[in-house]
Motif scaffolding. Structure first.
Motif, mmCIF file in Angstrom:
data_model
loop_
_atom_site.group_PDB
_atom_site.id
_atom_site.type_symbol
_atom_site.label_atom_id
_atom_site.label_comp_id
_atom_site.label_asym_id
_atom_site.label_seq_id
_atom_site.Cartn_x
_atom_site.Cartn_y
_atom_site.Cartn_z
ATOM 1 N N LEU A 1 46.719 48.087 29.266
ATOM 2 C CA LEU A 1 45.606 49.126 29.460
ATOM 3 C C LEU A 1 44.518 48.598 29.567
ATOM 4 O O LEU A 1 43.393 48.773 30.006
ATOM 5 C CB LEU A 1 46.069 50.648 28.833
ATOM 6 C CG LEU A 1 45.164 51.730 29.141
ATOM 7 C CD1 LEU A 1 45.443 52.180 30.543
ATOM 8 C CD2 LEU A 1 45.615 52.884 28.330
ATOM 9 N N GLN A 2 44.314 48.132 27.915
ATOM 10 C CA GLN A 2 42.898 47.477 27.556
ATOM 11 C C GLN A 2 42.404 46.426 28.613
ATOM 12 O O GLN A 2 41.374 46.313 28.949
ATOM 13 C CB GLN A 2 43.010 47.058 26.186
ATOM 14 C CG GLN A 2 41.743 46.529 25.617
ATOM 15 C CD GLN A 2 41.641 46.113 24.154
ATOM 16 O OE1 GLN A 2 42.718 46.134 23.518
ATOM 17 N NE2 GLN A 2 40.641 45.254 23.773
ATOM 18 N N GLN A 3 43.319 45.521 28.884
ATOM 19 C CA GLN A 3 43.139 44.214 29.554
ATOM 20 C C GLN A 3 42.591 44.697 31.186
ATOM 21 O O GLN A 3 41.772 44.541 31.774
ATOM 22 C CB GLN A 3 44.490 43.382 29.687
ATOM 23 C CG GLN A 3 44.457 42.635 28.597
ATOM 24 C CD GLN A 3 43.637 41.527 28.310
ATOM 25 O OE1 GLN A 3 43.241 41.001 29.134
ATOM 26 N NE2 GLN A 3 43.751 41.124 27.079
ATOM 27 N N HIS A 4 43.527 45.835 31.660
ATOM 28 C CA HIS A 4 43.369 46.484 33.024
ATOM 29 C C HIS A 4 42.009 46.983 33.125
ATOM 30 O O HIS A 4 41.150 46.871 33.986
ATOM 31 C CB HIS A 4 44.357 47.321 33.133
ATOM 32 C CG HIS A 4 44.217 47.891 34.708
ATOM 33 N ND1 HIS A 4 43.568 49.084 34.932
ATOM 34 C CD2 HIS A 4 44.902 47.761 35.723
ATOM 35 C CE1 HIS A 4 43.503 49.289 36.392
ATOM 36 N NE2 HIS A 4 44.429 48.411 36.863
ATOM 37 N N GLN A 5 41.564 47.755 31.675
ATOM 38 C CA GLN A 5 40.187 48.463 32.003
ATOM 39 C C GLN A 5 39.284 47.516 31.886
ATOM 40 O O GLN A 5 38.088 47.840 32.615
ATOM 41 C CB GLN A 5 39.973 49.634 30.808
ATOM 42 C CG GLN A 5 40.839 50.620 30.753
ATOM 43 C CD GLN A 5 41.030 51.409 29.532
ATOM 44 O OE1 GLN A 5 40.625 50.941 28.411
ATOM 45 N NE2 GLN A 5 41.404 52.846 29.563
ATOM 46 N N GLU A 6 38.992 46.598 31.173
ATOM 47 C CA GLU A 6 38.009 45.321 31.065
ATOM 48 C C GLU A 6 38.103 44.529 32.520
ATOM 49 O O GLU A 6 36.927 44.133 32.815
ATOM 50 C CB GLU A 6 38.568 44.677 29.822
ATOM 51 C CG GLU A 6 38.377 45.260 28.509
ATOM 52 C CD GLU A 6 38.589 44.305 27.422
ATOM 53 O OE1 GLU A 6 38.751 42.950 27.666
ATOM 54 O OE2 GLU A 6 38.689 44.642 26.302
ATOM 55 N N ALA A 7 39.269 44.355 32.888
ATOM 56 C CA ALA A 7 39.483 43.558 34.259
ATOM 57 C C ALA A 7 38.531 44.378 35.397
ATOM 58 O O ALA A 7 37.895 43.985 36.285
ATOM 59 C CB ALA A 7 40.956 43.594 34.592
ATOM 60 N N LYS A 8 39.008 45.740 35.268
ATOM 61 C CA LYS A 8 38.145 46.666 36.337
ATOM 62 C C LYS A 8 36.946 46.733 36.214
ATOM 63 O O LYS A 8 35.991 46.784 37.345
ATOM 64 C CB LYS A 8 38.885 48.144 36.376
ATOM 65 C CG LYS A 8 38.481 48.999 37.413
ATOM 66 C CD LYS A 8 39.408 50.150 37.408
ATOM 67 C CE LYS A 8 39.114 51.293 36.412
ATOM 68 N NZ LYS A 8 39.773 52.531 36.506
ATOM 69 N N THR A 9 36.182 46.751 34.860
ATOM 70 C CA THR A 9 34.762 46.810 34.764
ATOM 71 C C THR A 9 34.101 45.652 35.476
ATOM 72 O O THR A 9 33.120 45.637 36.174
ATOM 73 C CB THR A 9 34.461 47.072 33.201
ATOM 74 O OG1 THR A 9 35.028 48.205 32.804
ATOM 75 C CG2 THR A 9 33.005 46.846 32.943
ATOM 76 N N LEU A 10 34.798 44.516 35.135
ATOM 77 C CA LEU A 10 34.280 43.142 35.788
ATOM 78 C C LEU A 10 34.312 43.187 37.249
ATOM 79 O O LEU A 10 33.510 42.516 37.749
ATOM 80 C CB LEU A 10 35.000 41.934 35.072
ATOM 81 C CG LEU A 10 34.889 41.703 33.542
ATOM 82 C CD1 LEU A 10 36.016 40.732 32.955
ATOM 83 C CD2 LEU A 10 33.420 41.069 33.420
ATOM 84 N N ILE B 1 35.181 34.003 35.580
ATOM 85 C CA ILE B 1 35.985 33.517 34.711
ATOM 86 C C ILE B 1 36.543 34.219 33.883
ATOM 87 O O ILE B 1 37.736 34.274 33.473
ATOM 88 C CB ILE B 1 35.293 32.292 34.208
ATOM 89 C CG1 ILE B 1 34.939 31.189 35.162
ATOM 90 C CG2 ILE B 1 36.379 31.710 32.955
ATOM 91 C CD1 ILE B 1 34.202 30.038 34.798
ATOM 92 N N GLN B 2 35.557 35.266 33.407
ATOM 93 C CA GLN B 2 36.427 36.198 32.343
ATOM 94 C C GLN B 2 37.225 37.308 33.105
ATOM 95 O O GLN B 2 38.136 37.448 32.501
ATOM 96 C CB GLN B 2 35.234 37.311 31.727
ATOM 97 C CG GLN B 2 34.356 36.422 31.079
ATOM 98 C CD GLN B 2 32.998 37.300 30.333
ATOM 99 O OE1 GLN B 2 32.600 38.305 31.189
ATOM 100 N NE2 GLN B 2 32.347 37.205 29.397
#
Length: 277
Positions: A13-22, A36-37
């Motif tokens: 969930l955390q990885q998904h949220q950060e990915a969606k923001t990027l 790259i992030q």
């Protein structure tokens, strides 16, 4: 009664949220650093979906429903990462030699613009629905999974990756074998970290884990060298006259790759011997 989700789902969930923001940021402007992030987050998300697919092995359509819609974007982001590695090598070469490789730098810039446009088109041409569907489907597939079930699936995936790595470690190792070895060890290390997060014992003793990390890290300069040589070869093939400095650098890259390959091959053989014994 509410069904509990997998304890690893919170990491997803955390990885998904950060990915969606990027992803949303890249929809405004493509920046290599953020691209790259995003790639790093997507690699974790993909591995998590592989884990779910292993657990729900009876559902033959699950893998297609989960990460597949994002594969094209991931591939495009990887190309940006590759060009960034070549740029880094070029900068190091110019700094060490005191020479300038302006035409190659211009070539890299044009290639980067092409890839950034391709990635931007993919981002703005898609929607958040893909990300929301990945989240919803992964959430559903994560319900009711016990930690022991996750541990078993992780052990199975690690075993599969090590079998692939063992097949790759044959003398002489091919370019594809080196790339596959890096990918296998990257996955194994990530899976081990998930296992530790769950509170389970590591699959490998600390020494083996360190050696896995060491070989993986050793593959990074090899990979950067390979990409630089590959890109440089393509660049020079389009030129009628090639200056001596480029020919000298190509020669250096070939020699460096030979040395790096020999060292990694030696480490990989020793590591595989320990792992399978």
């Amino acid at each position: 009664m509410q069904v509990k989700t997998s304890p690893v789902f919170q990491i997803f969930l955390q990885q998904h949220q950060e990915a969606k923001t990027l992803f949303l940021d890249l929809g405004k402007e493509i920046k290599s650093k953020k691209a790259i992030q995003l790639l790093g987050h997507m690699e974790f998300l993909e591995l998590y979906t592989e884990l779910l697919t292993k657990i729900h092995f009876e559902d033959k359509t699950l893998s297609q429903m989960l990460f597949s819609p994002l594969q094209k974007l991931k591939k495009s982001l990887k190309k940006i990462q590759h060009l960034k590695l070549v740029e880094k090598n070029l900068k190091a070469k110019e700094s060490a030699s005191g020479q300038k490789f302006e035409s190659f730098r211009s070539y890299l810039s044009s290639q980067k613009r092409i890839m950034q446009k391709e990635t931007f088109d993919l981002v703005v041409g898609s929607s958040l629905k893909t990300w929301e569907e990945l989240l919803d489907r992964s959430h559903q597939a994560s319900k009711g999974i016990k930690p022991l079930t996750i541990s078993t699936a992780i052990h199975q995936l690690v075993q599969e990756e090590l079998e692939l790595a063992t097949n790759d470690v044959k003398s002489p190792m091919s370019t594809q074998s080196f790339r596959d070895l890096f990918e296998s060890f990257r996955k194994v290390i990530m899976l081990e970290n998930i296992l530790l997060h769950l509170g389970f014992n590591s699959i490998f003793i600390p020494q083996i884990h360190q050696e896995l990390q060491s070989v993986k890290n050793g593959l990074k300069p090899w990979y950067a060298n390979h990409l630089t040589f590959q890109t440089m070869t393509h660049f020079l093939s389009e030129k009628e006259d090639v200056s001596k400095k480029y020919l000298d650098w190509i020669k250096e890259l070939k020699e460096e790759k030979k040395n790096l390959s020999a060292e990694i091959e030696k480490q990989a053989f020793e590591l595989v011997r320990k792992v399978i014994s």
